[in-house]
Design a protein around this motif. Structure first.
Motif, short mmCIF file in Angstrom:
data_model
loop_
_atom_site.label_atom_id
_atom_site.label_comp_id
_atom_site.label_asym_id
_atom_site.label_seq_id
_atom_site.Cartn_x
_atom_site.Cartn_y
_atom_site.Cartn_z
N GLY A 92 -16.65 11.64 12.13
CA GLY A 92 -15.95 11.73 10.93
C GLY A 92 -14.98 10.87 10.53
O GLY A 92 -14.64 11.23 9.51
N TYR A 93 -15.61 9.51 10.51
CA TYR A 93 -15.17 8.86 9.16
C TYR A 93 -15.92 8.07 8.54
O TYR A 93 -15.41 7.98 7.47
CB TYR A 93 -15.29 6.85 10.32
CG TYR A 93 -17.05 6.93 10.43
CD1 TYR A 93 -18.02 6.32 9.82
CD2 TYR A 93 -17.46 6.62 11.91
CE1 TYR A 93 -19.21 6.34 9.86
CE2 TYR A 93 -18.62 6.81 12.40
CZ TYR A 93 -19.36 6.10 11.17
OH TYR A 93 -20.84 5.92 11.89
N THR A 94 -16.84 9.51 8.21
CA THR A 94 -17.41 9.83 6.65
C THR A 94 -15.97 9.11 5.85
O THR A 94 -16.63 9.09 4.61
CB THR A 94 -18.04 10.58 6.58
OG1 THR A 94 -18.96 10.65 7.59
CG2 THR A 94 -19.15 10.65 5.30
N SER A 95 -15.12 10.39 6.18
CA SER A 95 -14.11 10.32 4.96
C SER A 95 -13.57 9.31 4.32
O SER A 95 -12.97 8.84 2.94
CB SER A 95 -13.34 11.93 5.33
OG SER A 95 -13.00 11.41 6.38
N ALA A 96 -13.10 8.46 5.96
CA ALA A 96 -11.99 7.27 5.23
C ALA A 96 -12.97 6.38 4.46
O ALA A 96 -12.23 5.93 3.79
CB ALA A 96 -11.37 6.76 6.82
N ALA A 97 -14.60 6.22 4.86
CA ALA A 97 -15.55 5.38 4.20
C ALA A 97 -15.65 5.72 2.73
O ALA A 97 -16.28 5.22 1.71
CB ALA A 97 -17.20 5.86 4.86
N GLU A 98 -15.75 7.57 2.44
CA GLU A 98 -15.68 7.61 0.96
C GLU A 98 -14.69 6.97 0.50
O GLU A 98 -14.93 6.97 -0.90
CB GLU A 98 -16.01 9.20 1.24
CG GLU A 98 -16.71 9.95 1.60
CD GLU A 98 -18.63 9.45 1.00
OE1 GLU A 98 -18.27 9.11 -0.13
OE2 GLU A 98 -19.76 9.61 1.30
N GLU A 99 -13.21 7.42 0.82
CA GLU A 99 -12.03 6.99 -0.44
C GLU A 99 -12.35 5.67 -0.12
O GLU A 99 -11.80 4.92 -1.49
CB GLU A 99 -10.88 7.34 0.93
CG GLU A 99 -9.81 6.75 0.45
CD GLU A 99 -8.30 6.47 1.21
OE1 GLU A 99 -7.89 6.13 0.98
OE2 GLU A 99 -8.30 7.07 2.20
N LEU A 100 -12.92 4.66 0.77
CA LEU A 100 -12.85 3.24 0.46
C LEU A 100 -14.20 2.61 -0.73
O LEU A 100 -13.75 1.85 -1.47
CB LEU A 100 -13.71 2.86 1.65
CG LEU A 100 -14.16 1.49 2.04
CD1 LEU A 100 -12.71 0.05 1.23
CD2 LEU A 100 -14.16 0.53 3.52
N LYS A 101 -15.39 3.31 -0.60
CA LYS A 101 -15.88 3.74 -1.41
C LYS A 101 -15.14 3.92 -2.87
O LYS A 101 -15.86 2.67 -3.84
CB LYS A 101 -17.34 4.54 -1.29
CG LYS A 101 -18.35 3.73 0.03
CD LYS A 101 -19.30 4.98 0.05
CE LYS A 101 -20.06 5.58 -1.31
NZ LYS A 101 -21.37 6.59 -0.67
N ARG A 102 -15.09 5.27 -2.81
CA ARG A 102 -13.75 5.21 -4.26
C ARG A 102 -12.76 4.00 -5.18
O ARG A 102 -13.29 3.08 -6.11
CB ARG A 102 -13.13 6.83 -4.57
CG ARG A 102 -14.42 7.59 -4.76
CD ARG A 102 -13.29 8.82 -4.83
NE ARG A 102 -12.55 8.76 -3.36
CZ ARG A 102 -12.71 10.08 -2.42
NH1 ARG A 102 -13.53 10.53 -1.88
NH2 ARG A 102 -11.57 10.17 -1.05
N LYS A 103 -12.62 3.41 -3.46
CA LYS A 103 -11.77 2.00 -4.37
C LYS A 103 -12.51 0.86 -4.98
O LYS A 103 -12.13 -0.12 -5.20
CB LYS A 103 -10.76 1.52 -3.03
CG LYS A 103 -9.02 3.08 -2.45
CD LYS A 103 -8.32 2.10 -1.22
CE LYS A 103 -7.56 3.13 -1.46
NZ LYS A 103 -7.02 2.84 -0.59
N ILE A 104 -13.83 1.15 -3.82
CA ILE A 104 -14.53 -0.56 -4.57
C ILE A 104 -14.85 -0.47 -5.97
O ILE A 104 -15.18 -1.32 -6.55
CB ILE A 104 -15.44 -0.43 -3.51
CG1 ILE A 104 -14.94 -0.77 -1.80
CG2 ILE A 104 -16.44 -1.80 -3.31
CD1 ILE A 104 -15.75 -1.27 -1.14
N VAL A 105 -15.08 0.69 -6.50
CA VAL A 105 -15.78 1.78 -6.75
C VAL A 105 -14.93 1.37 -8.62
O VAL A 105 -14.90 0.41 -9.14
CB VAL A 105 -16.57 2.70 -7.64
CG1 VAL A 105 -16.30 3.09 -8.94
CG2 VAL A 105 -17.65 2.62 -6.82
#
Length: 433
Positions: free
Chosen positions: A370-383
């Motif tokens: 379930g934490y995948t969505s929070a991880a994806e948001e974090l990845k976008r911010k790092i980009v």
């Protein structure tokens, strides 16, 4: 995990034991602080990761957060004054996240609540007896939220955490039951897998358009070991909170880079102004120089964000969840406490559907965490962070070039003035002679 079609109905009737309605979640702030900063956590990631240590850095809840019995005393006193709770105590019992102390509070409506400073578990026991899947509709339905319990608890928590926003907790609601024998349930479980069964509550009608509606609404029933199910769901939600904290950190870094870019922009504007604004040019250049140095320092560390994301991608791709296990190694100055547990990676829930009193459409692989969505948001911010850092470095180079050109022109003018002054001085000397 596989479906066994040979299980008889008589056996299936005795397949499950105990049914609880559970609510797990987190508040935006924690009762105790992190033992290390986000930057310090990132420093642990290594380019050479022979033993998969980078992935294990993501699962260190009981290392990052320390708790003692005294930490809960103010909350206990606050809850005792709260008339919504009929019993309150601090218990020395491992929490869903593996911490050794919790506040236990029993609500007047029958809910029991545990809070370990990081996350909560609120639950109500619907039956302690054995039951069959076919009896589920009479025992349960789409899970109601426990907002009244959390509102009451939050009121007491705000007394000791004044910065806590009102009604801002996360809640995930689900049913859980213990499996007595997987084979009697019609399933072969070769390991220690836990099962998520989606059940349709046909008593709910959802209006999807002006003249259209849908009958039924799916809700989760978790089968296996109830304690393990609670641990896995609690860790999942807490990881989401942790990754949002990482996102907040990235936002802070992006804000500092934005300030640097603004200083560079101001300096670029000032440097092209008139020579008579020389001191203003110099002052804005000093500010831009600090910003450029800050961006370069940040940029040197960006590879650690890449290592973090790589490890996170591997964990998500492996469909890993986290659960607790006894701690086996203690430092010399640590108290040995068997209620202090470590978390470790474990396969996430397998998923199936309940139809006609049987589990069907069992998926071959575990579900994504379930934490995948929070991880994806974090990845976008790092980009975005990397793109903004690169742009800031480019703007810094342009500023340096502009300053070099501007002050080169000043040097030429000063040299020409010096020649004119020298010639004039020489002529004056000849005339006076």
């Amino acid at each position: 995990m596989a479906v066994d079609d040979n299980a008889s109905k008589e056996e299936i009737k005795r397949s499950l034991n105990g049914l609880t309605l559970n609510h797990v979640g987190c508040f935006p702030s924690t009762l105790m602080g992190r033992s290390e900063t986000i930057e310090k956590t990132l420093d642990h990631f290594r380019l050479e990761d022979t033993w998969n240590t980078n992935k294990n850095i993501l699962d260190r809840t009981t290392h990052l957060y320390r708790v003692s019995e005294n930490d809960f005393e103010p909350l206990r006193e606050s809850l005792i004054k709260n008339r919504d709770f009929v019993h309150v105590e601090i218990v020395h019992k491992s929490s869903c996240l593996g911490l050794p102390y919790q506040v236990y509070a029993k609500h007047k409506n029958g809910y029991e609540l545990y809070f370990d400073g990081l996350s909560y578990l609120a639950f109500k026991t619907l039956t302690e007896k054995d039951f069959a899947l076919g009896e589920l509709p009479s025992l349960a339905g789409y899970p109601p939220r426990a907002d009244s319990v959390l509102f009451s608890f939050e009121k007491s928590l705000k007394e000791i955490m004044s910065n806590l926003p009102e009604h801002s907790y996360t809640m995930y609601s689900f049913y859980a039951a213990n499996v007595k024998d997987w084979k009697t349930l019609g399933i072969n479980n070769s390991g220690d897998a836990q099962l998520r069964v989606l059940v349709n509550d046909e008593n709910i009608i959802t209006i999807t358009a002006l003249v259209y509606s849908e009958v039924g609404k799916l809700y989760p029933l978790y089968l296996g070991d109830t304690n393990t199910v609670r641990e896995m769901n609690s860790h999942d939600l807490f990881f989401s909170s942790e990754y949002r904290r990482f996102s907040d950190h990235v936002d802070h870094v992006r804000a500092s880079i934005s300030e640097a870019m603004e200083a560079i922009s101001i300096s670029m504007r000032d440097v092209t102004g008139s020579f008579f604004y020389f001191f203003k040019k110099h002052a804005s250049w000093i500010g831009a120089k600090r910003g450029i140095n800050s961006v370069h320092e940040r940029r040197k560390r960006l590879y650690r964000y890449d290592l973090f994301i790589t490890a996170l991608d591997e964990v998500i791709e492996s469909r890993w969840a986290s659960r607790n296990a006894p701690k086996q190694i203690w430092l010399e100055n640590e108290e040995m406490d068997d209620q202090w547990l470590n978390s470790h990676w474990h396969l996430n829930f397998f998923q199936g559907y309940l139809k006609n009193e049987k589990i069907v459409d069992l998926e071959e692989h575990p579900i994504k965490p379930g934490y995948t969505s929070a991880a994806e948001e974090l990845k976008r911010k790092i980009v975005l962070l990397k793109e903004e850092a690169d742009k800031a470095v480019g703007d810094g180079r342009d500023l340096l070039s502009a300053i070099q050109a501007e002050f080169s022109m000043y040097a030429v003018w000063l040299a020409m003035i010096a020649v004119i002054v020298s010639v004039a001085t020489g002529v004056a000397a000849i005339v006076s002679a």
